[in-house]
Design a protein around this motif. Structure first.
Motif, mmCIF file in Angstrom:
data_model
loop_
_atom_site.group_PDB
_atom_site.id
_atom_site.type_symbol
_atom_site.label_atom_id
_atom_site.label_comp_id
_atom_site.label_asym_id
_atom_site.label_seq_id
_atom_site.Cartn_x
_atom_site.Cartn_y
_atom_site.Cartn_z
ATOM 1 N N PRO A 16 0.791 -1.229 0.000
ATOM 2 C CA PRO A 16 0.000 0.000 0.000
ATOM 3 C C PRO A 16 0.827 1.285 0.000
ATOM 4 C CG PRO A 16 -0.225 -1.137 2.103
ATOM 5 C CD PRO A 16 0.509 -2.055 1.176
ATOM 6 N N ARG A 17 1.933 1.326 0.713
ATOM 7 C CA ARG A 17 2.754 2.551 0.721
ATOM 8 C C ARG A 17 3.286 2.863 -0.667
ATOM 9 N NH1 ARG A 17 3.215 4.280 5.752
ATOM 10 N NH2 ARG A 17 3.469 2.794 7.433
ATOM 11 N N ARG A 18 3.793 1.859 -1.332
ATOM 12 C CA ARG A 18 4.346 2.069 -2.683
ATOM 13 C C ARG A 18 3.264 2.485 -3.658
ATOM 14 N NH1 ARG A 18 8.228 -2.741 -4.257
ATOM 15 N NH2 ARG A 18 8.753 -1.289 -5.915
ATOM 16 N N VAL A 19 2.091 1.856 -3.549
ATOM 17 C CA VAL A 19 0.985 2.212 -4.444
ATOM 18 C C VAL A 19 0.560 3.653 -4.197
ATOM 19 C CG1 VAL A 19 -1.421 1.738 -5.060
ATOM 20 C CG2 VAL A 19 0.175 -0.154 -4.706
ATOM 21 N N LEU A 20 0.419 4.048 -2.921
ATOM 22 C CA LEU A 20 -0.008 5.409 -2.615
ATOM 23 C C LEU A 20 1.049 6.437 -3.022
ATOM 24 C CD1 LEU A 20 -1.860 4.804 0.755
ATOM 25 C CD2 LEU A 20 -2.874 5.375 -1.471
ATOM 26 N N GLU A 21 2.314 6.073 -2.994
ATOM 27 C CA GLU A 21 3.357 6.964 -3.506
ATOM 28 C C GLU A 21 3.156 7.187 -5.006
ATOM 29 O OE1 GLU A 21 7.117 5.211 -2.462
ATOM 30 O OE2 GLU A 21 6.750 5.473 -0.317
ATOM 31 N N PHE A 22 2.864 6.108 -5.731
ATOM 32 C CA PHE A 22 2.592 6.199 -7.171
ATOM 33 C C PHE A 22 1.352 7.053 -7.437
ATOM 34 C CE2 PHE A 22 0.089 4.436 -10.703
ATOM 35 C CZ PHE A 22 0.925 4.734 -11.762
ATOM 36 N N VAL A 23 0.295 6.818 -6.658
ATOM 37 C CA VAL A 23 -0.951 7.578 -6.802
ATOM 38 C C VAL A 23 -0.679 9.071 -6.609
ATOM 39 C CG1 VAL A 23 -3.194 8.011 -5.718
ATOM 40 C CG2 VAL A 23 -2.456 5.673 -6.166
ATOM 41 N N ARG A 24 0.085 9.413 -5.568
ATOM 42 C CA ARG A 24 0.411 10.808 -5.310
ATOM 43 C C ARG A 24 1.222 11.406 -6.467
ATOM 44 N NH1 ARG A 24 4.298 13.531 -4.831
ATOM 45 N NH2 ARG A 24 5.734 11.798 -4.609
ATOM 46 N N ALA A 25 2.204 10.658 -6.955
ATOM 47 C CA ALA A 25 3.052 11.157 -8.040
ATOM 48 C C ALA A 25 2.248 11.410 -9.314
ATOM 49 C CB ALA A 25 4.189 10.171 -8.310
ATOM 50 N N VAL A 26 1.372 10.495 -9.661
ATOM 51 C CA VAL A 26 0.548 10.671 -10.863
ATOM 52 C C VAL A 26 -0.368 11.884 -10.703
ATOM 53 C CG1 VAL A 26 -1.327 9.660 -12.225
ATOM 54 C CG2 VAL A 26 0.637 8.265 -11.587
ATOM 55 N N GLY A 27 -1.017 12.004 -9.544
ATOM 56 C CA GLY A 27 -1.904 13.133 -9.305
ATOM 57 C C GLY A 27 -1.191 14.471 -9.307
ATOM 58 N N ALA A 28 0.050 14.493 -8.842
ATOM 59 C CA ALA A 28 0.827 15.730 -8.800
ATOM 60 C C ALA A 28 1.377 16.106 -10.170
ATOM 61 C CB ALA A 28 1.973 15.595 -7.800
ATOM 62 N N GLU A 29 1.669 15.117 -10.983
ATOM 63 C CA GLU A 29 2.329 15.347 -12.269
ATOM 64 C C GLU A 29 1.365 15.728 -13.388
ATOM 65 O OE1 GLU A 29 5.541 15.438 -14.988
ATOM 66 O OE2 GLU A 29 5.634 15.187 -12.823
ATOM 67 N N PHE A 30 0.161 15.180 -13.362
ATOM 68 C CA PHE A 30 -0.749 15.335 -14.488
ATOM 69 C C PHE A 30 -2.068 15.978 -14.064
ATOM 70 C CE2 PHE A 30 1.871 11.548 -15.179
ATOM 71 C CZ PHE A 30 2.523 11.916 -16.340
ATOM 72 N N ALA A 31 -2.516 16.976 -14.827
ATOM 73 C CA ALA A 31 -3.796 17.638 -14.574
ATOM 74 C C ALA A 31 -4.854 17.003 -15.476
ATOM 75 C CB ALA A 31 -3.680 19.132 -14.832
ATOM 76 N N PHE A 32 -5.172 15.758 -15.234
ATOM 77 C CA PHE A 32 -6.079 15.016 -16.110
ATOM 78 C C PHE A 32 -7.542 15.228 -15.721
ATOM 79 C CE2 PHE A 32 -4.333 12.165 -12.874
ATOM 80 C CZ PHE A 32 -5.474 11.723 -12.236
ATOM 81 N N THR A 33 -8.406 14.905 -16.672
ATOM 82 C CA THR A 33 -9.855 14.981 -16.446
ATOM 83 C C THR A 33 -10.536 13.650 -16.741
ATOM 84 O OG1 THR A 33 -10.231 15.796 -18.684
ATOM 85 C CG2 THR A 33 -9.974 17.456 -16.939
ATOM 86 N N GLN A 34 -9.768 12.698 -17.264
ATOM 87 C CA GLN A 34 -10.295 11.365 -17.577
ATOM 88 C C GLN A 34 -9.241 10.315 -17.286
ATOM 89 O OE1 GLN A 34 -11.300 11.627 -21.739
ATOM 90 N NE2 GLN A 34 -13.404 12.184 -21.264
ATOM 91 N N PHE A 58 -12.421 -1.675 -17.136
ATOM 92 C CA PHE A 58 -13.782 -1.153 -17.124
ATOM 93 C C PHE A 58 -14.041 -0.374 -18.407
ATOM 94 C CE2 PHE A 58 -14.782 -2.549 -13.033
ATOM 95 C CZ PHE A 58 -13.775 -2.235 -12.134
ATOM 96 N N ASP A 59 -15.302 0.035 -18.589
ATOM 97 C CA ASP A 59 -15.628 0.907 -19.708
ATOM 98 C C ASP A 59 -14.825 2.198 -19.581
ATOM 99 O OD1 ASP A 59 -17.489 -0.870 -20.757
ATOM 100 O OD2 ASP A 59 -19.130 -0.016 -19.583
ATOM 101 N N ALA A 60 -14.475 2.768 -20.706
ATOM 102 C CA ALA A 60 -13.627 3.955 -20.669
ATOM 103 C C ALA A 60 -14.135 4.986 -21.660
ATOM 104 C CB ALA A 60 -12.194 3.547 -21.007
ATOM 105 N N PRO A 61 -13.759 6.220 -21.531
ATOM 106 C CA PRO A 61 -13.004 6.782 -20.419
ATOM 107 C C PRO A 61 -13.914 7.086 -19.223
ATOM 108 C CG PRO A 61 -13.439 8.500 -22.014
ATOM 109 C CD PRO A 61 -14.012 7.212 -22.582
ATOM 110 N N VAL A 62 -13.293 7.253 -18.069
ATOM 111 C CA VAL A 62 -13.989 7.599 -16.835
ATOM 112 C C VAL A 62 -13.605 9.031 -16.485
ATOM 113 C CG1 VAL A 62 -14.178 7.095 -14.365
ATOM 114 C CG2 VAL A 62 -13.961 5.229 -16.014
ATOM 115 N N SER A 63 -14.592 9.887 -16.268
ATOM 116 C CA SER A 63 -14.298 11.253 -15.843
ATOM 117 C C SER A 63 -13.740 11.221 -14.426
ATOM 118 C CB SER A 63 -15.561 12.115 -15.882
ATOM 119 O OG SER A 63 -16.006 12.260 -17.206
ATOM 120 N N ALA A 64 -12.576 11.800 -14.231
ATOM 121 C CA ALA A 64 -11.951 11.830 -12.904
ATOM 122 C C ALA A 64 -10.836 12.859 -12.885
ATOM 123 C CB ALA A 64 -11.402 10.467 -12.531
ATOM 124 N N THR A 65 -10.746 13.546 -11.779
ATOM 125 C CA THR A 65 -9.676 14.512 -11.540
ATOM 126 C C THR A 65 -8.584 13.828 -10.714
ATOM 127 O OG1 THR A 65 -10.653 15.242 -9.465
ATOM 128 C CG2 THR A 65 -11.370 16.390 -11.473
#
Length: 90
Positions: free
Chosen positions: A6-24, A30-37
């Protein structure tokens, strides 16, 4: 599988969220794309956290029947030695 590290996964999650300003997000199963910030992306991993982030209802647990199946399946894989036990939430 994500709950094994879990620590490594959450580090990855934080890095992706900090690096990219995505909307999908395009998930692989699952069906794609999924709207998400980035905030919603992070909240999707609350199952790894002892204290969830976000507002009320952000935990996003699966329905009880789905969880029962997944837990039984996981227990079988652990018994067979295919995977390790889940690590504690962080």
């Amino acid at each position: 599988i994500l709950n094994r590290e879990p620590r490594r996964v959450l580090e990855f999650v934080r890095a992706v969220g900090a690096e990219f300003a995505f909307t999908q997000i395009v998930p692989c199963h699952f069906d794609a794309p999924v709207s998400a910030t980035p905030k919603e992306w992070s909240e999707a991993f609350n199952f790894l956290r002892a204290s969830p982030v976000g507002g009320p209802g952000a935990r996003g647990d699966l329905p009880a029947a789905d969880l029962a199946f997944l837990r039984a399946f996981e227990a079988g894989l652990v018994r067979a030695g295919t995977i390790r036990r889940a690590a504690p939430r962080v």
